[in-house]
Design a protein around this motif. Structure first.
Motif, PDB file in Angstrom:
ATOM      1  N   ASP A 215      32.171  46.845  62.897  1.00  0.00           N
ATOM      2  CA  ASP A 215      33.238  46.188  61.786  1.00  0.00           C
ATOM      3  C   ASP A 215      33.998  44.907  62.532  1.00  0.00           C
ATOM      4  OD1 ASP A 215      32.447  47.956  60.004  1.00  0.00           O
ATOM      5  OD2 ASP A 215      34.307  49.389  60.454  1.00  0.00           O
ATOM      6  N   PHE A 218      31.787  41.843  62.909  1.00  0.00           N
ATOM      7  CA  PHE A 218      31.416  41.180  61.636  1.00  0.00           C
ATOM      8  C   PHE A 218      32.723  40.209  60.945  1.00  0.00           C
ATOM      9  CE2 PHE A 218      31.700  41.170  57.152  1.00  0.00           C
ATOM     10  CZ  PHE A 218      30.435  40.525  56.738  1.00  0.00           C
ATOM     11  N   GLU A 219      33.720  40.976  61.210  1.00  0.00           N
ATOM     12  CA  GLU A 219      35.031  40.051  60.714  1.00  0.00           C
ATOM     13  C   GLU A 219      35.327  39.204  61.813  1.00  0.00           C
ATOM     14  OE1 GLU A 219      38.159  38.922  58.133  1.00  0.00           O
ATOM     15  OE2 GLU A 219      36.283  40.248  57.768  1.00  0.00           O
ATOM     16  N   THR A 220      35.270  39.227  63.167  1.00  0.00           N
ATOM     17  CA  THR A 220      35.356  38.363  64.035  1.00  0.00           C
ATOM     18  C   THR A 220      34.625  37.212  63.954  1.00  0.00           C
ATOM     19  OG1 THR A 220      36.392  39.920  65.617  1.00  0.00           O
ATOM     20  CG2 THR A 220      35.796  37.798  66.347  1.00  0.00           C
ATOM     21  N   ARG A 221      33.177  37.328  63.707  1.00  0.00           N
ATOM     22  CA  ARG A 221      32.295  36.170  63.622  1.00  0.00           C
ATOM     23  C   ARG A 221      32.638  35.461  62.372  1.00  0.00           C
ATOM     24  NH1 ARG A 221      27.297  36.613  65.593  1.00  0.00           N
ATOM     25  NH2 ARG A 221      27.048  38.782  65.359  1.00  0.00           N
ATOM     26  N   LYS A 222      33.152  36.054  61.394  1.00  0.00           N
ATOM     27  CA  LYS A 222      33.331  35.534  59.998  1.00  0.00           C
ATOM     28  C   LYS A 222      34.556  34.476  60.309  1.00  0.00           C
ATOM     29  CE  LYS A 222      34.292  36.450  55.186  1.00  0.00           C
ATOM     30  NZ  LYS A 222      35.698  35.699  55.308  1.00  0.00           N
ATOM     31  N   ARG A 223      35.552  35.022  60.775  1.00  0.00           N
ATOM     32  CA  ARG A 223      36.931  34.491  60.877  1.00  0.00           C
ATOM     33  C   ARG A 223      36.582  32.943  61.743  1.00  0.00           C
ATOM     34  NH1 ARG A 223      41.987  38.409  61.520  1.00  0.00           N
ATOM     35  NH2 ARG A 223      41.366  39.887  59.998  1.00  0.00           N
ATOM     36  N   LYS A 225      33.724  31.689  62.339  1.00  0.00           N
ATOM     37  CA  LYS A 225      32.688  30.654  61.901  1.00  0.00           C
ATOM     38  C   LYS A 225      33.629  29.708  60.551  1.00  0.00           C
ATOM     39  CE  LYS A 225      28.492  30.605  59.046  1.00  0.00           C
ATOM     40  NZ  LYS A 225      27.346  31.450  58.554  1.00  0.00           N
ATOM     41  N   ASP A 226      34.580  30.428  60.110  1.00  0.00           N
ATOM     42  CA  ASP A 226      35.535  29.513  59.332  1.00  0.00           C
ATOM     43  C   ASP A 226      36.077  28.497  60.045  1.00  0.00           C
ATOM     44  OD1 ASP A 226      34.597  31.230  57.064  1.00  0.00           O
ATOM     45  OD2 ASP A 226      36.365  32.595  56.998  1.00  0.00           O
TER      46      ASP A 226
END
Length: 301
Positions: A215, A218-223, A225-226
């Motif tokens: 979890d 997934f969230e770290t990669r998303k943030r 990437k933003d």
């Protein structure tokens, strides 16, 4: 002073650190408090009506005698038993479902868990507050079937403390029990990169990790990437190991101040050893990697 007078006046004097440890204990637990020292954590839990029973354990006679005296002063002999024990050595199967272990170094805490594995006694939850080699300790947990479910992070008296709540995975009943074992982690490497900070392979198959890691990754990669920052699986696992999968995305002010302070410390160390030559190259690489992780984590704020 009798029990009613004590209960009326106040709970025992626990620090914010120990209160954070106590507040992670599931309600209705039967606890084994390893390294109980003064015994105030089980006393606090008993007076807060959070637990059914407690065994306050310590390897040293002096602290255990103090704990016994405090239990008697609060009139809690029926709820709290004190026991001389090296780690979990004197615990019997089924006596407790939750273990508390706080205020000691990561290597010692690891030795306690290895010498007498919690599964042997039917323990389901571990409340842990390691005070050194914390990254290596988290790696030990995830590689040995202890899934971090919750973490807190606080600053007290100028020091930073992580508090970890981990679930003891039942490896014998779980179909995929081997995925939490060290061998399987090594067998599922996507490459052979080595973390120069710990000497441990970290580029592992993400699907093999505990849920809290998946979890957080997934969230770290998303943030990141933003913010147009691309990171590898190896980096993401290392961030979780170093800072904690639950702390990493917590947004806590104490965690941010810890990162800022850590970055400054790294700057100081690197400035002192950058011209020292090959004899300090290993240390230079280690601190450089730590600083890179700190800067990456700061991007999450």
């Amino acid at each position: 002073m009798n029990k009613k007078e004590l209960e009326k006046n106040s709970l025992p004097p626990v620090s914010n650190r120990l209160k954070t440890v106590a507040d992670m204990v599931p309600e209705g637990s039967k606890i084994a408090d390893v390294g109980t020292d003064h015994g105030f954590v089980p006393i606090y839990l008993a007076l807060s009506h959070r637990i059914e029973h407690a065994i306050a354990m310590d390897v040293r006679k002096g602290p255990l005698e103090r704990a016994t005296l405090h239990v008697e002063e609060y009139g809690l002999n029926d709820m709290i038993e004190t026991r001389l024990s090296d780690g979990l050595e004197k615990l019997k199967e089924g006596e407790a479902d939750t273990m508390i272990c706080a205020g000691m170094g990561g290597p010692l805490m690891r030795r306690i868990l290895e010498s007498n594995p919690p599964r042997r006694f039917g323990l389901k939850t571990l409340i842990l507050e390691p005070q050194s080699e914390i990254m290596n300790f988290r790696i030990f947990l995830r590689e040995n079937g202890y899934e971090i479910q919750k973490e807190d992070f606080l600053l007290e008296d100028g020091k930073y403390y992580p508090v970890i709540k981990a679930h003891v995975i039942d490896l014998e009943e779980q179909d995929n029990k081997d995925k939490y074992c060290n061998k399987t982690y090594r067998d599922n490497m996507t490459d052979t990169s080595i973390d120069t900070d710990t000497g441990i392979d970290t580029d592992i198959e993400i699907s093999m990790l505990p849920d809290s890691y998946k979890d957080a990754i997934f969230e770290t990669r998303k943030r990141l990437k933003d913010k147009n920052i691309i990171v590898t699986d190896s980096q993401l696992v290392r961030l979780c190991d170093r800072f904690g999968p639950c702390i990493l995305l917590s947004g806590k002010a104490d965690f941010k101040s810890f990162l800022v302070h850590g970055n400054e410390v790294c700057d100081t160390i690197l400035s002192k050893i950058k011209d020292a030559g090959k004899s300090h190259q290993g240390r230079f690489d280690q601190v450089s990697l730590e600083q890179a992780d700190i800067k990456m984590a700061l991007h999450l704020f």
